[in-house]
Design an enzyme around this catalytic site. Structure first.
Site, PDB file in Angstrom:
ATOM      1  N   ARG A  49     134.881  65.733  42.891  1.00  0.00           N
ATOM      2  CA  ARG A  49     133.440  65.620  43.167  1.00  0.00           C
ATOM      3  C   ARG A  49     132.565  66.268  42.107  1.00  0.00           C
ATOM      4  O   ARG A  49     131.582  65.675  41.644  1.00  0.00           O
ATOM      5  CB  ARG A  49     133.087  66.272  44.517  1.00  0.00           C
ATOM      6  N   THR A  50     132.865  67.486  41.734  1.00  0.00           N
ATOM      7  CA  THR A  50     131.933  68.209  40.865  1.00  0.00           C
ATOM      8  C   THR A  50     131.816  67.492  39.522  1.00  0.00           C
ATOM      9  O   THR A  50     130.718  67.204  39.047  1.00  0.00           O
ATOM     10  CB  THR A  50     132.402  69.668  40.671  1.00  0.00           C
ATOM     11  N   LYS A  78     147.410  74.338  22.060  1.00  0.00           N
ATOM     12  CA  LYS A  78     147.841  74.950  20.792  1.00  0.00           C
ATOM     13  C   LYS A  78     147.390  76.397  20.700  1.00  0.00           C
ATOM     14  O   LYS A  78     147.572  77.044  19.679  1.00  0.00           O
ATOM     15  CB  LYS A  78     147.233  74.175  19.617  1.00  0.00           C
ATOM     16  N   ARG A  99     134.222  74.320  34.386  1.00  0.00           N
ATOM     17  CA  ARG A  99     135.029  74.872  35.482  1.00  0.00           C
ATOM     18  C   ARG A  99     136.242  75.525  34.850  1.00  0.00           C
ATOM     19  O   ARG A  99     136.894  74.950  33.972  1.00  0.00           O
ATOM     20  CB  ARG A  99     135.467  73.783  36.462  1.00  0.00           C
ATOM     21  N   HIS A 127     130.298  79.084  42.885  1.00  0.00           N
ATOM     22  CA  HIS A 127     130.193  77.640  42.659  1.00  0.00           C
ATOM     23  C   HIS A 127     128.737  77.274  42.988  1.00  0.00           C
ATOM     24  O   HIS A 127     128.453  76.633  43.998  1.00  0.00           O
ATOM     25  CB  HIS A 127     131.188  76.921  43.570  1.00  0.00           C
TER      26      HIS A 127
HETATM   27  N1   CP Z   1     133.531  70.520  46.225  1.00  0.00           N
HETATM   28  C1   CP Z   1     134.225  70.544  45.064  1.00  0.00           C
HETATM   29  O1   CP Z   1     134.064  71.454  44.243  1.00  0.00           O
HETATM   30  O2   CP Z   1     135.082  69.505  44.910  1.00  0.00           O
HETATM   31  P1   CP Z   1     135.989  69.232  43.622  1.00  0.00           P
HETATM   32  O3   CP Z   1     136.967  70.379  43.518  1.00  0.00           O
HETATM   33  O4   CP Z   1     136.638  67.907  43.894  1.00  0.00           O
HETATM   34  O5   CP Z   1     135.076  69.217  42.425  1.00  0.00           O
END
Ligand code: CP
Length: 301
Positions: A49-50, A78, A99, A127
């Site tokens: 999603r993110t 590497k 991320r 998050h």
């Molecule tokens: N909600 C969320 O962070 O989903 P993903 O890990 O799929 O990005």
């Protein structure tokens, strides 16, 4: 607002501005033009999603995306450092969405580069873009953010979405029920911050007793990948399973939210009830992330 790293960095006024812009962009995305702008999605950890809602948000506003999807096949294999990767991505793009499994990684990257940096999840820490889309979702479903009763359920220790959400909601004077096994409670430093902000909260292991009292049930996955000990995960993995039967005495306005992915913590019979709101929540990610990108790129009017 140069970067978006933690909800603690965001004022209530800026949060409200982002909520208003997301609402406006949901109605009319043509008001923002990000053509000739490039977003680098730098994902060292798994995501559906993110990453994809950021990509959708950028593309629907006319922008371009370059993406690092995991480290396999990249020069991280590497031995390239995070700082070097970030510095190069900053030469290739106008904004970095990152991320990373290490807590503090996004802030560290923001100190290395001149372009805006967005924290798309740093380990078990924060998050913030998830929390902003969660606020947008809560406001849409309840008509307000003020004075709501929320149960945050599941893995409150390792679940970064609930850490950010607790801070995101604080200016709106929520009443929290933190529902978790004892070993997966909300971290003490967050409880201490909430006490300082005079936010009401109760910690409990029992969910059934409070279902009829809450406006939002925010369910989280037990974060298997963050447990140092597999046996500890096995003990708690089925701690909460939300079924349609459990929601029988819920208030009419209750919405069940989940950042997704779910494993087994919400059974699929909930999906067809009026309470299920997690797929709407995922869709709202596009509108809120459009608002975040437009704001950080200096294009918000
Ligand atoms: N909600 C969320 O962070 O989903 P993903 O890990 O799929 O990005």
């Amino acid at each position: 607002m140069k970067h978006l790293i933690s909800m603690r960095d965001l004022s209530a006024d800026k949060t409200i501005q982002l909520l208003k812009l997301a609402e406006s962009l949901e109605k009319d995305p043509s008001q923002i033009d990000l053509s000739r702008r490039v977003m680098a999605a730098v994902f060292y950890e798994a995501s559906t999603r993110t990453r994809m809602s950021f990509e959708s948000a950028m593309k629907r506003l006319g922008g371009e995306v370059i993406a690092m999807v995991g480290t396999s096949g990249t020069s991280v294999e590497k031995g390239e450092t995070l700082a070097d990767t970030a510095k190069v991505m900053a030469r290739y793009s106008d904004i970095i969405v990152i991320r990373h499994p290490m807590e503090g990684a996004a802030r560290y990257v923001s100190e290395q580069v001149d372009v805006p940096v967005v924290n798309a999840g740093d380990g078990a820490n924060q998050h913030p873009t998830q929390s902003l889309l969660d606020l947008y979702t809560i406001q849409k479903s309840q008509g307000t953010l003020k004075g709501l009763k929320l149960a945050l359920v599941g893995d409150l220790k390792y679940g970064r979405t609930v850490h950010s959400l607790a801070y995101a909601l604080a200016p709106f004077k929520p009443e929290f029920h933190f529902v978790s096994p004892k070993s997966l409670g909300m971290p003490p430093h967050i409880l201490s911050d909430l006490r300082k902000m005079n936010i009401q909260f109760k910690e409990t292991k029992k969910l059934d007793k409070i279902v009829s009292d809450i406006d939002i049930m925010y369910v989280t996955r037990i974060q298997r990948e963050r447990f140092p000990d597999r046996e500890e995960y096995e003990k708690v993995k089925n701690a909460y399973i939300i079924t349609a039967d459990l929601l029988e005495n819920a208030k009419d306005n209750l919405k069940v939210m989940h950042p997704l992915p779910r494993v087994n913590e919400i059974t699929t019979d909930v999906d067809s009830t009026k309470y299920a709101y997690y797929f709407d929540q995922a869709e709202n990610g596009v509108y809120m992330r459009q608002a975040i990108l437009a704001t950080l790129l200096g294009e918000a009017k």
